[in-house]
Write an enzyme that holds these catalytic residues in place. Structure first.
Site, PDB file in Angstrom:
ATOM      1  CG  ASP A  33      -1.809  -1.197   1.376  1.00  0.00           C
ATOM      2  OD1 ASP A  33      -2.138  -1.764   0.154  1.00  0.00           O
ATOM      3  OD2 ASP A  33      -2.168  -1.629   2.408  1.00  0.00           O
ATOM      4  CD  GLU A 208      -9.257  -2.014  -1.343  1.00  0.00           C
ATOM      5  OE1 GLU A 208      -9.918  -2.223  -0.416  1.00  0.00           O
ATOM      6  OE2 GLU A 208      -8.469  -2.667  -1.921  1.00  0.00           O
TER       7      GLU A 208
END
Length: 595
Positions: A33, A208
């Site tokens: 991420d 997301e």
């Protein structure tokens, strides 16, 4: 002339292992991420933050000036009192998710989500969104205590509007209709407006990781879709107003390796930024799994790719591969590993981590009488914890990320257990329900029995989802001064465990080494949302690799109160090979157990 990175070994001309060009991943191992920025005022430096889940210290911050040589400069979550509730995070997928790193008006900000994983997905108490900030990320304990704010979801990401308003975008995870939501946020107080829907994405699973960018009068919303597995992708939409409506890019997805034969798979969750020359770059997460998606013990890693972004047009990414094409600045040689001898007045290295918040009293560097060693005091719980998901009391474990496809990791262990089930050793640790422990343990039948003739080496595989549990391997162990324990990754799927009993001093050491059968993360300790994965149904189930393997040392009473310390010395981790292409040739034998 370009300066190039040379890896440890070239094994085959067909295997892209040691390349003469800059290569991915730029942050190997457990660095998912990514969120990266370029800060001109800070000596033309690039900064990246990544997810840490239950690891502590958490939210590692890396810095670079060439986009290829990265240095860990700190962790945004570095003090136990910053976020004590990390201890309450239950499950391998809990903890810190998807930090967004931004720089505004002389200050660095991180917005992220602490996730309590075992609550229902639409339980608002599951999501704890927080703000960290600092004016100097290089300072020890630089980052502030968190400011908490209400957002029913995760992956919160800020954008500063020209009128001074801070808009935060995040993923609204309701099972019926997941989408991207937006709030206005006061960064000082955490006061937030009600959430409003912003964009549903293109129809992929789990929209997301949103990031907002303003360019040429358009607000661009770049997000991830498809889940973090093989269908992961980057999509985008834009609007003339920051509040929408947002129109999707006609050629979505903008970046993905889905339905390809690429070695780098699951590409998504991207962030974009410019360098000092105005060139655009993208970072994303990826797994070095190949399309088979069976074994990838390092989990999700950070990769870099070139991109272009013409005026009034949509961003265009180059596909992610092992080799990074296009212009890139000269780079410095990377480090192969580390050798740590725990000298007096030193501390635990910055790149090491625990699982959740540790008991600081359990770790002492160079204690009196055992200089140049790390003393471990045993914890009540072992690495599996209370129920393979939670750990209400600290676990004595400290380790480093696996960052090479093949490596040699070894330590000297001075340890003589004195009570049944006292144990200390080394571990290949993925999550509490997926790890392999190689330890010295007392197997006496009763509390009254002596451990002198009941001490053994034990290899124990913990996998709550393995189809066939692997039986323990037991090797009787004589009481000598030290035992050297070693873990080697001999290929892309299996680890080998070795030991040597050491007696004498200096050049008079006597070593007897035994190499045991290899153990594979692929089938033995894999499956689930965190780390390496094994897809038993080969595409029919959602299988996600979030974090990655850690290699470290532990001490425990295995559920009993224990007090015998273990002393660790001569910590060595050596990277041997970095594989970045499908053309995987057989490995050379890796030398180990060096005295």
């Amino acid at each position: 002339m370009q300066c190039f990175l040379v890896a440890a070994l070239i094994i085959s001309a067909s295997l892209v292992v040691a390349t003469l060009r800059p290569h991915n991943p730029i942050l190997p191992g457990f660095h998912p991420d990514p969120s990266c920025i370029f800060v001109q005022e800070w000596n033309l430096t690039f900064f990246c933050a990544s997810s840490s889940f239950n690891a502590f210290p958490g939210i590692p911050i890396h810095a670079s000036q060439d986009l290829q040589s990265w240095r860990l400069i700190g962790n945004a979550l570095s003090r136990a009192d910053q976020l004590p509730s990390l201890t309450n995070a239950v499950g391998g997928t809990s903890g810190i998710w998807a930090p967004t790193l931004r720089y505004h008006d002389g200050e660095f900000f991180i917005l992220t989500t602490l996730v309590f994983d075992k609550m229902p997905i639409n339980d608002t108490a599951r999501w704890n969104n927080i703000i960290f900030r600092t004016k100097n990320p290089y300072m020890a304990d630089a980052w502030s205590d968190p400011v908490h704010f209400r957002f029913d979801g995760y992956d919160s990401s800020p954008f500063w509007h020209e009128d001074g308003t801070v808009y935060v975008q995040g993923s609204h995870p309701w099972e019926v209709s997941p989408h991207i939501d937006q709030i206005k946020l006061n960064l000082e107080t955490g006061e937030a407006t009600e959430q409003t829907p912003l964009w549903n994405g293109t129809g992929g699973l789990a929209p997301e990781g949103p990031h907002m960018h303003l360019k040429d009068g358009f607000y661009y919303l770049i997000i991830a879709e498809g889940g973090t597995g093989l269908n992961h992708m980057v999509t985008a939409a834009r609007s003339k107003q920051i509040t929408g409506p947002f129109a999707p890019a006609p050629h979505n997805p903008l970046l993905t390796n889905a339905n390809t034969s690429a070695y780098f798979q699951t590409v998504g969750h991207a962030d974009v930024f410019q360098d000092s020359d105005g060139r655009w770059w993208g970072v994303a997460l990826s797994t070095r799994s190949g399309p088979e998606y069976i074994s990838y013990p390092m989990g999700r890693e950070t990769v870099l790719t070139n991109m272009t972004w013409a005026k009034d047009e949509w961003p265009v990414f180059e596909n992610v591969s092992g080799i990074i094409d296009g212009p890139i600045l000269p780079l410095l040689p990377d480090s192969k590993g580390d050798g740590i001898d725990f000298a007096p007045k030193t501390t635990i290295p910055l790149h090491w981590a625990h699982w959740r918040i540790p008991d600081p009293m359990a770790y002492t560097v160079s204690p009196p009488g055992h200089e140049n060693s790390l003393r471990l005091l045993p914890s009540l719980l072992n690495l599996t914890g209370f129920d393979a998901n939670s750990a209400p009391t600290p676990q004595t474990f400290v380790g480093r990320r696996q960052v090479h496809s093949e490596f040699v990791f070894s330590v000297d262990m001075e340890y003589a257990p004195r009570a049944p089930e006292e144990e200390a050793g080394v571990s290949v640790f993925l999550t509490q329900n997926h790890h392999i422990d190689f330890g010295i343990v007392c197997l006496a039948d009763t509390e009254e029995a002596s451990c002198d003739d009941a001490t053994a080496l034990r290899i124990r595989t913990t996998s709550t989802t393995a189809t066939t549990p692997r039986p323990d391997t037991i090797i009787p162990l004589a009481h000598l001064s030290r035992t050297r324990l070693e873990i080697r990754a001999d290929n892309l799927t299996h680890y080998t465990f070795s030991y040597a009993q050491i007696g004498g001093t200096g050049t008079d050491r006597i070593g007897v080494a035994l190499t045991l059968a290899g153990f594979g993360l692929s089938a033995d300790v894999s499956w689930g949302f965190t780390g390496a994965s094994f897809d038993f149904s080969r595409r029919n189930a959602v299988v996600n690799g979030i974090a990655g393997t850690m290699l470290g040392v532990y001490a425990t009473g295995n559920g009993r109160n224990a007090s015998t310390p273990a002393y660790v010395s001569r910590w060595r981790y050596e990277g041997v090979r970095q594989v970045i292409d499908n053309e995987a040739a057989p490995s050379l034998q890796i030398e180990g157990l060096k005295f």
